[in-house]
Motif scaffolding. Structure first.
Motif, mmCIF file in Angstrom:
data_model
loop_
_atom_site.group_PDB
_atom_site.id
_atom_site.type_symbol
_atom_site.label_atom_id
_atom_site.label_comp_id
_atom_site.label_asym_id
_atom_site.label_seq_id
_atom_site.Cartn_x
_atom_site.Cartn_y
_atom_site.Cartn_z
ATOM 1 N N ASP A 126 0.819 -1.224 0.000
ATOM 2 C CA ASP A 126 0.000 0.000 0.000
ATOM 3 C C ASP A 126 0.846 1.265 0.000
ATOM 4 O O ASP A 126 0.479 2.248 -0.640
ATOM 5 C CB ASP A 126 -0.945 0.022 1.209
ATOM 6 C CG ASP A 126 -2.053 -0.999 1.074
ATOM 7 O OD1 ASP A 126 -2.334 -1.435 -0.062
ATOM 8 O OD2 ASP A 126 -2.638 -1.361 2.113
ATOM 9 N N ASP A 177 -0.370 3.609 -2.881
ATOM 10 C CA ASP A 177 -1.112 4.789 -2.437
ATOM 11 C C ASP A 177 -0.364 6.093 -2.637
ATOM 12 O O ASP A 177 -0.972 7.160 -2.596
ATOM 13 C CB ASP A 177 -1.490 4.650 -0.956
ATOM 14 C CG ASP A 177 -2.477 3.519 -0.711
ATOM 15 O OD1 ASP A 177 -3.076 3.023 -1.693
ATOM 16 O OD2 ASP A 177 -2.639 3.125 0.457
ATOM 17 N N TRP A 178 0.948 6.036 -2.860
ATOM 18 C CA TRP A 178 1.729 7.271 -2.928
ATOM 19 C C TRP A 178 2.495 7.482 -4.217
ATOM 20 O O TRP A 178 2.881 8.588 -4.537
ATOM 21 C CB TRP A 178 2.688 7.347 -1.732
ATOM 22 C CG TRP A 178 1.930 7.386 -0.446
ATOM 23 C CD1 TRP A 178 1.715 6.347 0.410
ATOM 24 C CD2 TRP A 178 1.253 8.507 0.121
ATOM 25 N NE1 TRP A 178 0.946 6.749 1.466
ATOM 26 C CE2 TRP A 178 0.646 8.087 1.317
ATOM 27 C CE3 TRP A 178 1.086 9.844 -0.279
ATOM 28 C CZ2 TRP A 178 -0.093 8.924 2.119
ATOM 29 C CZ3 TRP A 178 0.349 10.679 0.532
ATOM 30 C CH2 TRP A 178 -0.231 10.224 1.712
#
Length: 102
Positions: free
Chosen positions: A19, A23-24
């Protein structure tokens, strides 16, 4: 000398990334818009000789699971003395190096 840390994740593996990456990081930073994740590797190998001097080196950081594939792409691209180096505390293949084609 050229050093690069290209994207190398296959597109069908993006969903399996941790993640903190999914997510980034923009997704195309992981796979470089190629199904096998090696598109930017192939592009770099193809273009690097024009930028390297006669005795120049190309160094590519990669995932240890992709080291063999990156070595093959570099060797197929005419690079000489292609080998992997071990890095970090894990002593695993992380950087593939090769000399400019003759």
């Amino acid at each position: 000398m050229i050093t690069v840390h290209p994207p190398y994740v296959a597109m069908d593996e993006v969903d399996d990334l941790p993640d903190e990456i999914k997510d980034w990081e923009p997704v195309h930073h992981a796979h470089g818009s190629s199904s096998d994740g090696l598109g930017f590797v192939r592009q770099t190998v193809g273009e690097a000789p024009a930028w390297l001097g006669r005795k120049g080196w190309l160094l590519m950081e990669t995932d240890p699971d992709r080291a063999r594939d990156v070595k093959r792409v570099m060797a197929d691209g005419g690079f000489r003395d292609v080998r992997s180096t071990k890095g970090g505390d894990l002593k695993i293949a992380r950087v593939i190096v090769g000399r400019r084609p003759a």
